[in-house]
Design a protein around this motif. Structure first.
Motif, PDB file in Angstrom:
ATOM      1  N   SER A 314     -51.072 -17.432 -26.868  1.00  0.00           N
ATOM      2  CA  SER A 314     -51.859 -17.242 -28.101  1.00  0.00           C
ATOM      3  C   SER A 314     -52.971 -16.230 -27.879  1.00  0.00           C
ATOM      4  N   LEU A 315     -53.590 -16.286 -26.694  1.00  0.00           N
ATOM      5  CA  LEU A 315     -54.677 -15.334 -26.418  1.00  0.00           C
ATOM      6  C   LEU A 315     -54.116 -13.924 -26.255  1.00  0.00           C
ATOM      7  N   ALA A 316     -52.997 -13.818 -25.543  1.00  0.00           N
ATOM      8  CA  ALA A 316     -52.389 -12.496 -25.327  1.00  0.00           C
ATOM      9  C   ALA A 316     -51.879 -11.899 -26.639  1.00  0.00           C
ATOM     10  N   ASP A 317     -51.470 -12.761 -27.583  1.00  0.00           N
ATOM     11  CA  ASP A 317     -51.006 -12.277 -28.887  1.00  0.00           C
ATOM     12  C   ASP A 317     -52.166 -11.903 -29.807  1.00  0.00           C
ATOM     13  N   GLY A 318     -53.380 -12.150 -29.359  1.00  0.00           N
ATOM     14  CA  GLY A 318     -54.548 -11.791 -30.173  1.00  0.00           C
ATOM     15  C   GLY A 318     -54.761 -12.724 -31.356  1.00  0.00           C
ATOM     16  N   ASN A 319     -54.351 -13.992 -31.210  1.00  0.00           N
ATOM     17  CA  ASN A 319     -54.476 -14.939 -32.324  1.00  0.00           C
ATOM     18  C   ASN A 319     -55.891 -15.479 -32.526  1.00  0.00           C
ATOM     19  N   PHE A 320     -56.764 -15.233 -31.537  1.00  0.00           N
ATOM     20  CA  PHE A 320     -58.123 -15.784 -31.639  1.00  0.00           C
ATOM     21  C   PHE A 320     -59.175 -14.699 -31.423  1.00  0.00           C
ATOM     22  N   ASP A 321     -60.347 -14.896 -32.107  1.00  0.00           N
ATOM     23  CA  ASP A 321     -61.458 -13.952 -31.931  1.00  0.00           C
ATOM     24  C   ASP A 321     -62.297 -14.320 -30.720  1.00  0.00           C
ATOM     25  N   LEU A 322     -62.325 -15.626 -30.411  1.00  0.00           N
ATOM     26  CA  LEU A 322     -63.133 -16.077 -29.269  1.00  0.00           C
ATOM     27  C   LEU A 322     -62.402 -17.182 -28.521  1.00  0.00           C
ATOM     28  N   PHE A 323     -62.433 -17.088 -27.190  1.00  0.00           N
ATOM     29  CA  PHE A 323     -61.893 -18.156 -26.345  1.00  0.00           C
ATOM     30  C   PHE A 323     -63.074 -18.820 -25.644  1.00  0.00           C
ATOM     31  N   VAL A 324     -63.180 -20.127 -25.780  1.00  0.00           N
ATOM     32  CA  VAL A 324     -64.248 -20.873 -25.110  1.00  0.00           C
ATOM     33  C   VAL A 324     -63.630 -21.717 -24.007  1.00  0.00           C
ATOM     34  N   ASN A 325     -64.129 -21.532 -22.804  1.00  0.00           N
ATOM     35  CA  ASN A 325     -63.562 -22.209 -21.653  1.00  0.00           C
ATOM     36  C   ASN A 325     -64.656 -22.985 -20.910  1.00  0.00           C
ATOM     37  N   ALA A 326     -64.607 -24.304 -21.000  1.00  0.00           N
ATOM     38  CA  ALA A 326     -65.620 -25.137 -20.341  1.00  0.00           C
ATOM     39  C   ALA A 326     -64.992 -25.889 -19.176  1.00  0.00           C
ATOM     40  N   ALA A 327     -65.588 -25.758 -18.000  1.00  0.00           N
ATOM     41  CA  ALA A 327     -65.190 -26.539 -16.816  1.00  0.00           C
ATOM     42  C   ALA A 327     -63.715 -26.399 -16.455  1.00  0.00           C
ATOM     43  N   ALA A 328     -63.178 -25.204 -16.627  1.00  0.00           N
ATOM     44  CA  ALA A 328     -61.794 -24.944 -16.206  1.00  0.00           C
ATOM     45  C   ALA A 328     -61.716 -23.525 -15.659  1.00  0.00           C
ATOM     46  N   ASN A 329     -60.700 -23.296 -14.851  1.00  0.00           N
ATOM     47  CA  ASN A 329     -60.483 -21.954 -14.306  1.00  0.00           C
ATOM     48  C   ASN A 329     -59.014 -21.563 -14.491  1.00  0.00           C
ATOM     49  N   PRO A 330     -58.579 -21.476 -15.769  1.00  0.00           N
ATOM     50  CA  PRO A 330     -57.145 -21.291 -16.027  1.00  0.00           C
ATOM     51  C   PRO A 330     -56.568 -19.993 -15.459  1.00  0.00           C
ATOM     52  N   ALA A 331     -57.404 -18.978 -15.244  1.00  0.00           N
ATOM     53  CA  ALA A 331     -56.872 -17.729 -14.687  1.00  0.00           C
ATOM     54  C   ALA A 331     -56.341 -17.965 -13.276  1.00  0.00           C
ATOM     55  N   MET A 332     -56.699 -19.103 -12.671  1.00  0.00           N
ATOM     56  CA  MET A 332     -56.182 -19.463 -11.355  1.00  0.00           C
ATOM     57  C   MET A 332     -55.294 -20.706 -11.407  1.00  0.00           C
ATOM     58  N   THR A 333     -55.650 -21.670 -12.262  1.00  0.00           N
ATOM     59  CA  THR A 333     -55.008 -22.992 -12.175  1.00  0.00           C
ATOM     60  C   THR A 333     -53.855 -23.222 -13.148  1.00  0.00           C
ATOM     61  N   TYR A 334     -53.692 -22.355 -14.133  1.00  0.00           N
ATOM     62  CA  TYR A 334     -52.617 -22.541 -15.118  1.00  0.00           C
ATOM     63  C   TYR A 334     -51.458 -21.593 -14.817  1.00  0.00           C
ATOM     64  N   PRO A 335     -50.251 -21.953 -15.273  1.00  0.00           N
ATOM     65  CA  PRO A 335     -49.095 -21.100 -14.990  1.00  0.00           C
ATOM     66  C   PRO A 335     -49.212 -19.713 -15.619  1.00  0.00           C
ATOM     67  N   ASP A 336     -48.484 -18.787 -15.052  1.00  0.00           N
ATOM     68  CA  ASP A 336     -48.367 -17.407 -15.538  1.00  0.00           C
ATOM     69  C   ASP A 336     -49.716 -16.679 -15.554  1.00  0.00           C
ATOM     70  N   THR A 337     -50.242 -16.477 -14.363  1.00  0.00           N
ATOM     71  CA  THR A 337     -51.536 -15.815 -14.200  1.00  0.00           C
ATOM     72  C   THR A 337     -51.573 -14.440 -14.870  1.00  0.00           C
ATOM     73  N   ASN A 338     -50.456 -13.718 -14.810  1.00  0.00           N
ATOM     74  CA  ASN A 338     -50.468 -12.373 -15.404  1.00  0.00           C
ATOM     75  C   ASN A 338     -50.658 -12.432 -16.914  1.00  0.00           C
ATOM     76  N   LEU A 339     -50.040 -13.431 -17.544  1.00  0.00           N
ATOM     77  CA  LEU A 339     -50.213 -13.610 -18.990  1.00  0.00           C
ATOM     78  C   LEU A 339     -51.659 -14.006 -19.310  1.00  0.00           C
ATOM     79  N   TRP A 340     -52.224 -14.858 -18.464  1.00  0.00           N
ATOM     80  CA  TRP A 340     -53.631 -15.250 -18.654  1.00  0.00           C
ATOM     81  C   TRP A 340     -54.545 -14.032 -18.580  1.00  0.00           C
ATOM     82  N   THR A 341     -54.280 -13.158 -17.603  1.00  0.00           N
ATOM     83  CA  THR A 341     -55.118 -11.964 -17.457  1.00  0.00           C
ATOM     84  C   THR A 341     -55.043 -11.114 -18.722  1.00  0.00           C
ATOM     85  N   ARG A 342     -53.825 -10.985 -19.264  1.00  0.00           N
ATOM     86  CA  ARG A 342     -53.683 -10.202 -20.509  1.00  0.00           C
ATOM     87  C   ARG A 342     -54.439 -10.881 -21.656  1.00  0.00           C
ATOM     88  N   GLY A 343     -54.298 -12.184 -21.756  1.00  0.00           N
ATOM     89  CA  GLY A 343     -54.952 -12.937 -22.831  1.00  0.00           C
ATOM     90  C   GLY A 343     -56.470 -12.843 -22.751  1.00  0.00           C
TER      91      GLY A 343
END
Ligand SMILES: Nc1nc2c(c(=O)[nH]1)N[C@H]1C(S)=C(S)[C@@H](COP(=O)(O)OP(=O)(O)OC[C@H]3O[C@@H](n4cnc5c(=O)[nH]c(N)nc54)[C@H](O)[C@@H]3O)O[C@H]1N2
Ligand SMILES: Nc1nc2c(c(=O)[nH]1)N[C@H]1C(S)=C(S)[C@@H](COP(=O)(O)OP(=O)(O)OC[C@H]3O[C@@H](n4cnc5c(=O)[nH]c(N)nc54)[C@H](O)[C@@H]3O)O[C@H]1N2
Ligand SMILES: [Mo]
Length: 556
Positions: A314-343
């Protein structure tokens, strides 16, 4: 002062904190089930990462980074920042940085934004939770002290020496008192040291093993026992041992968290549940229960929800204006790191954390909070029956203080309650209700099954600089390594459908064939393990398939 550690760890250590001339001193407290109180080896890492670590809040505007060392200014600037997104599309997610109750005030805060989406599902214990809810109607562990009634304790991929050090101490004590311990895992981990018998099993096969055992005892039918046993890779001698130990009764079953992160993870738990129920060991069947189960939840409803496997997309598709991330590190801990970087590159991002992370590297606004050391809070263990309450220890700003200050500025409502003011919740009992249960086989594929495991020295991605050194490795079976011409110390590349990583080979007999293992959530020599893991849901539909995806291994 009474303190406790609210990290994503089943133990829930009670801690005694003392203020000293040069900082703080921490020591463990006794438990009913653990007379020797101790704080685990990771606690000093948390203190160093989080207490007055010199980091301040900051904001990047037109590529210029401005720091806000004063909390009042940081909150004022964050309120201004959020005001710009008041009527825009926001996606909010919260991770497992702290599992204590008061982290929910971020949910309470962001759910009041008119166009804010929340997330559903998760990367941790959802699949196993769904299995227990389905079978028993509740997610509940019996008291740990029931283990004292056991003759034999079977650990299914529960690497307690690493992931639950207090349970490990308790198991050592149980063993001294004569209980037999059987440990089943595709990897011969540190926990195999206390086992009377270590049994190697092929990944994703625990449910198949449980089904075969039930069939062999005449408690289930319609399956070919020999072909099931051969699928699991368990030797006939080991199968006979399990059969006789379970048939003798008073056998405890402890389900580890690893078995749920497979495509058939929910099914595996359900078969072990069935085995325990049908052999009279339901009161000695352990998985987990929620750390917040004792209290009613604060009500929060988001405008809509994005499921865990679709967040990065959803982030990589540009579906949101703002992403809020509290107490998580998804760029490391969630699957598909490359997609996360794009998002994260495409979407404006707000990070609320105690430290810099791979995710905050993409942030437009970073709010530095003091984490658990600054947060008055309460929580229950997600393995044991106990719960703790604590006061604020350090004078840094806490998550709930920040949420309340922001709410006051933005005209939103937050009322942070003390534990005594939060109504308690009644606990229900287990009642087994599953009639028919299909057996889901492991997925077939080409290459190696990738496992990623916890390491005793750090928790998830919470490391200190340099801690990844010496741990950027991949364990491979000696026979597989020989076929590929790989020796210990060789650099190898592990490639999945979404990308790959580089690590140093460790050739061992301590892992089953066609399976490799790397430590989870640390930077590898190049990339990270989750670059090679794609977004895929388990059979519960709520958890992620983080283990057992097929990858290619190449010497470089
Ligand atoms: N030191 C440390 N402790 C931690 C964590 C950490 O990162 N570091 N993480 C914390 C978190 S977030 C959680 S959720 C908990 C649980 O954290 P986990 O690391 O999930 O803990 P375990 O229950 O030990 O499950 C892992 C074990 O399952 C095994 N396994 C994998 N697949 C299979 C399989 O198919 N069958 C069988 N039998 N075994 C399998 C792995 O080889 C591994 O030994 O612990 C917490 N504790
Ligand atoms: N390949 C693979 N991936 C995995 C796993 C695996 O076994 N293999 N394990 C999965 C599991 S079980 C889990 S739980 C997830 C964990 O994934 P995450 O939820 O992303 O967990 P952490 O990496 O610990 O990130 C938590 C962040 O919160 C911050 N933090 C700590 N305390 C606080 C606090 O009090 N307040 C705030 N605001 N921030 C705080 C930390 O600094 C850290 O950056 O990873 C999952 N990912
Ligand atoms: Mo977790």
């Amino acid at each position: 002062m009474n303190f406790f550690c609210s990290k994503d760890c089943p133990d829930l250590c009670g801690v005694k904190a003392t203020v000293t001339s040069d900082g703080y001193k921490f020591s463990g407290v006794q438990e009913k089930w653990s007379p020797t109180g101790f704080v685990c080896s990771k606690f000093k890492v948390f203190a160093e990462r989080e207490i007055n670590n010199g980091l301040t809040s900051w904001q990047v505007i037109d590529n210029v980074k401005t720091e806000y060392p004063d909390n009042g200014t940081a909150i004022e600037k964050m309120a201004e920042f959020l005001n710009e997104f008041k009527d825009k599309k926001i996606l909010y997610m919260r991770g497992s940085g702290s599992l204590a109750y008061n982290m929910c005030y971020w949910d309470v805060f962001f759910s009041q934004f008119p166009d804010c989406a929340g997330t559903t599902g998760g990367p941790c214990d959802e699949t196993g939770g769904d299995a227990h809810e389905e079978d028993f109607g509740v997610l509940l562990n019996p008291p740990a002290s029931n283990l004292e009634k056991a003759r034999t304790i079977i650990l299914y991929g529960k690497n307690a020496a690493v992931s639950s050090q207090h349970l490990y101490a308790y198991l050592k004590d149980m063993k001294k008192k004569g209980r037999k311990i059987i440990y089943i895992d595709p990897v011969k981990t540190k926990t195999s040291k206390i086992a009377d018998k270590y049994i190697a099993i092929n990944p994703s096969c625990d449910g198949i093993l449980a089904c075969a055992l039930l069939c062999a005892m005449g408690l289930e039918s319609g399956h070919d026992i020999n072909s099931l046993i051969s699928k699991t890779g368990v030797s006939s001698a080991d199968f006979e041992l399990l059969l006789s130990e379970i048939s003798a009764g008073q056998c405890a079953h402890i389900q580890g968290f690893g078995i749920q992160r497979h495509a058939n993870g929910m099914n595996a738990y359900q078969w072990i549940n069935r085995l325990a129920v049908k052999t009279g060991s339901e009161d000695m069947l352990y998985y987990s229960h929620s750390s917040k189960r004792l209290w009613t939840k604060q009500k929060t409803t988001f405008k809509n929800y994005i499921h865990v496997d679709k967040i990065a997309e959803s982030l990589a598709d540009g579906n949101f204006d703002l992403f809020v991330n509290a107490a998580a590190n998804p760029a490391m801990t969630y699957p598909d790191t490359n997609l996360w970087t794009r998002g994260l590159s495409r979407t404006k991002t707000l990070v609320i954390d105690t430290n810099n992370t791979e995710t905050s590297a993409h942030a437009d606004f970073f709010l530095k909070v003091g984490g658990m050391f600054s947060q008055a809070d309460f929580m229950g263990s997600y393995f044991f029956p106990h719960s703790y309450t604590r006061e604020k220890l350090t004078d840094e700003i806490s998550d709930s203080e920040a949420a309340a200050m922001l709410a006051a500025r933005l005209g939103l409502k937050i009322e942070v309650k003390a534990e005594a003011e939060v109504p308690r919740k009644e606990q229900e009992n287990r009642k087994y209700k599953t009639a028919e249960l299909p057996l889901i086989m492991p997925e077939e594929g080409e290459g190696f099954k990738l496992l990623t495991s916890s390491h005793h020295s750090y928790l998830n991605s919470q490391i200190l600089p340099g801690m990844e050194k010496g741990r950027q490795v991949v364990f491979i079976n000696e026979k597989d390594a020989e076929e590929l011409g790989i020796k210990t110390g060789d650099d190898v590349r592990v490639c999945g459908k979404t990308g790959g990583y580089k690590a140093e080979a460790v050739v061992t007999e301590g892992i089953v064939r066609q399976t490799i293992m790397s430590w989870k959530s640390i930077p590898m020599k190049d990339g990270c393990v989750n670059s090679a893991i794609r977004n895929k849901l388990t059979d519960s539909g709520n958890g992620l398939v983080l283990y057992g995806q097929y990858v290619e291994v190449k010497k470089i």
